[in-house]
Structure formats: structure tokens, C-alpha cells
Scaffold this active site. Structure first.
Site, PDB file in Angstrom:
ATOM      1  CD  GLN A 106      -3.110  -4.690   5.973  1.00 18.51           C
ATOM      2  OE1 GLN A 106      -3.264  -3.607   5.576  1.00 18.51           O
ATOM      3  NE2 GLN A 106      -4.324  -5.574   5.854  1.00 18.51           N
TER       4      GLN A 106
ATOM      5  CE  LYS B   9      -3.401  -2.898   2.142  1.00 18.33           C
ATOM      6  NZ  LYS B   9      -5.118  -3.102   3.309  1.00 18.33           N
TER       7      LYS B   9
ATOM      8  CG  ASP C 142     -10.020  -0.649   4.358  1.00 16.14           C
ATOM      9  OD1 ASP C 142      -9.136  -1.182   2.853  1.00 16.14           O
ATOM     10  OD2 ASP C 142      -9.319  -0.758   5.199  1.00 16.14           O
TER      11      ASP C 142
END
Ligand code: NDP
Length: 279
Positions: free
Chosen positions: A94, A50, A117
Site C-alpha cells: 500500500q 481490499k 498493481d
């Protein structure tokens, strides 16, 4: 005839290049905070990828690597700080988090406007009613791959195997928004093989190596493989038995090099979207 392979690496490179160009053209100053707790090796690889994608796109990435023993209070405090930080447009925590931390509570603490997200209940709700800003990265990446192959979802029989909140359910919703006739399968589904054989578009998000075999696939189906597994040989593989299914499908995504890179590209897209929403 062998299926055409949908090249996720190429499509994701294109998406990232479009993001880079948009940032340059509009002179945007975009920042993504990535929070990782503990030292799960797979999570570390994802976070590094990322960060690399941010560099390619011209997005500033801020990494917060916290020790495994971080308390929930400390993590929530960090989320509050990032919510208030004007340089941070997107916040990504994460997953999975260490067991003592409540993932749901942490996700709900992220400002929905920075939830790149699209896991926050407010954003999930928006996806449900079709009025969304952020799309969840993996399902959105699957849709982008389907579009890249020139496939029109409208009226097609779509079968999604898996009903997780992050992949299966939102995937079904995106296919439905594009007028697919959608069936969602899970571990209690009866006659899974027969249901899958009806699919013009089959999406596998099960998490089991080589789960989808050729006898579950209709001739000429489009097969999207979301799974990331380690096969018995230790190699990375999807949920689909690629060798035999690719002989039957019309289009198929490989693993690696299919959905995986798309997830990250869509994250970049969402981060720029977050910047636009906030300005
Ligand atoms: P989950 O474990 O949360 O969900 C798996 C789903 O598969 C569940 O709904 C489960 O059913 C269903 N399932 C399990 N066994 C069977 C079975 N025998 N028959 C039918 N359905 C079954 O996984 P995720 O959705 O988080 O992830 C799925 C896969 O996608 C994993 O391999 C993961 O690594 C990968 N992934 C890849 C990403 C990418 O970027 N490419 C991003 C995210 C995930 P039930 O609900 O009944 O238990």
C-alpha cells in the site's frame, strides 16, 4: 439535459461477482498479500476495503501490518518471502510508504508475476507495447466504466488531465490502445480549458477538489472523475465540479461511487489473473 451517471458501485459488484464465479467454477485457491507500513488512516481504509473485496470474491487475504519505523531492509526481506510463498499469488504494498522507504526500490523487488498493481517497470513496459497481463487497477477500472456505458473510444478525442505513473500515463495508453486520439495535460499545459473543451472523453486525475468546471467541458462529453479529495466542507469529492458538469456531460462518474470501487474490483481480477499465470 442532465448526464447519465455511471454507477461504479454496480459495475464493480458485477466484476467482483464474475471473479467469484470464476474462482468457484475453476476451483482456484487464490491468495493476496497486502502490506501496509505505518498508520496512515486513508491507507488503512483502502487496505480494509481490499480485504473485504477479497472475502466477497473468495480470495484469501494475508495482511502484513508493519510499524512506521520498519527499515527498508526489513520490508524488502518481507517482499522476498512473499515472492517465494506459493500461497501468495498477488502482492500489494500500500502506497504511500513512509518517507524513509524508497517506493521504487520496493516495487521493483516484487516479482512481476505477482505485481497485481502493475506498477513494476516490467509490467509498465508491457502496457506500453500493448502485450499485457496485468492492467493498472485505476485506469483499467476507468476503461471498464467507459465500456459499461456502451461508449466506443475509437476515433474519439480523449483528454487526460494528470500524468502520474499510476493513473494519468497508463490511462492515456489504454485509451490509445482503443484507438482514441489522446492528449495528456499537466501543470505546465497551456490553455488547459481549451484543450479540455475538445474532449469527447475527459478523464480528470489531478487531485484537486472541483478543479474541472462546466466551462472546461464540451456539451455531451463523457467525464470520468478519478480524483479523491476532501472538499472545504470536509466531504469526499472528486476533481470535477459534479453539479455543474453533470448538466453538460452525457455520462459522468460520481465521487464517491465511481472510479474508487472499480480500482478494488480490478485488483481482484488481477489477482486471479496472477494465479492463472503462475499455474
Ligand atoms: P499526482 O499528484 O501524482 O498527479 C497529479 C497530476 O495532476 C500531475 O500530473 C500534475 O501535473 C497534474 N496537475 C496538478 N495541478 C494541475 C493543474 N493546475 N493543471 C493541470 N494539471 C495539474 O496524483 P495521482 O495521479 O496519484 O492521483 C490523482 C487523483 O486521483 C488524486 O485525487 C488521487 O487521490 C486520486 N486517485 C484515485 C484512485 C481511485 O481509486 N479512484 C487511485 C489513485 C489515485 P505535473 O505532473 O505537471 O505536476
Amino acid at each position: 439535459m442532465a448526464a447519465q451517471i455511471i454507477d461504479g458501485k454496480a459495475v464493480s459488484a458485477k466484476v467482483k461477482e464474475e471473479v467469484r464465479q470464476q474462482i468457484e467454477r475453476e476451483g482456484l485457491d487464490v491468495g493476496l498479500a497486502v502490506v501496509i507500513v505505518g498508520d496512515d488512516p486513508a491507507s488503512r481504509v483502502y487496505v480494509n476495503n481490499k480485504k473485504k473485496a477479497c472475502e466477497v470474491c473468495g480470495i484469501k487475504s494475508y495482511e502484513y501490518a508493519l510499524p512506521a519505523e520498519t527499515t527498508e531492509e526489513e520490508l524488502l526481506e518481507l517482499v522476498d518471502t512473499l515472492n517465494a510463498d506459493k500461497n501468495v499469488n498477488g502482492i500489494l504494498v500500500q502506497l504511500p510508504l513512509p518517507k524513509h522507504l524508497n517506493e521504487e526500490k520496493v516495487i521493483e523487488r516484487i516479482s512481476p508475476m505477482k505485481d497485481v498493481d502493475a506498477f513494476h517497470a516490467a509490467n509498465v513496459g508491457k502496457i506500453m507495447i500493448g502485450n499485457y497481463a496485468f492492467l493498472p487497477c485505476t485506469p483499467a477500472g476507468c476503461m471498464e466504466l467507459i465500456h459499461s456505458a456502451g461508449i466506443d473510444v475509437s476515433g474519439k478525442e480523449c483528454v487526460v488531465i494528470g500524468r502520474s505513473n499510476i493513473v494519468g500515463k497508463p490511462m492515456a495508453m489504454l485509451l490509445l490502445h482503443e484507438n482514441g486520439t489522446v492528449t495528456v495535460c499537466h501543470s505546465r499545459t497551456k490553455d488547459l480549458k481549451e484543450v479540455c473543451r475538445r474532449a469527447d472523453i475527459l478523464v480528470a486525475a489531478v487531485g484537486r477538489a472541483n478543479f474541472v468546471t462546466a466551462d472546461m467541458v464540451k456539451d455531451g462529453a463523457v467525464v470520468i472523475d478519478v480524483g479523491i479529495n476532501r472538499g472545504e466542507d470536509g466531504k469526499l469529492c472528486g476533481d470535477v465540479k459534479f453539479d455543474e458538469v453533470s448538466e453538460k456531460a452525457s455520462f459522468i462518474t460520481p465521487v464517491p461511487g465511481g472510479v474508487g470501487p472499480m480500482t478494488i474490483a480490478m485488483l481482484m481480477k488481477n489477482t486471479v489473473m496472477a494465479k492463472k499465470i503462475q499455474s
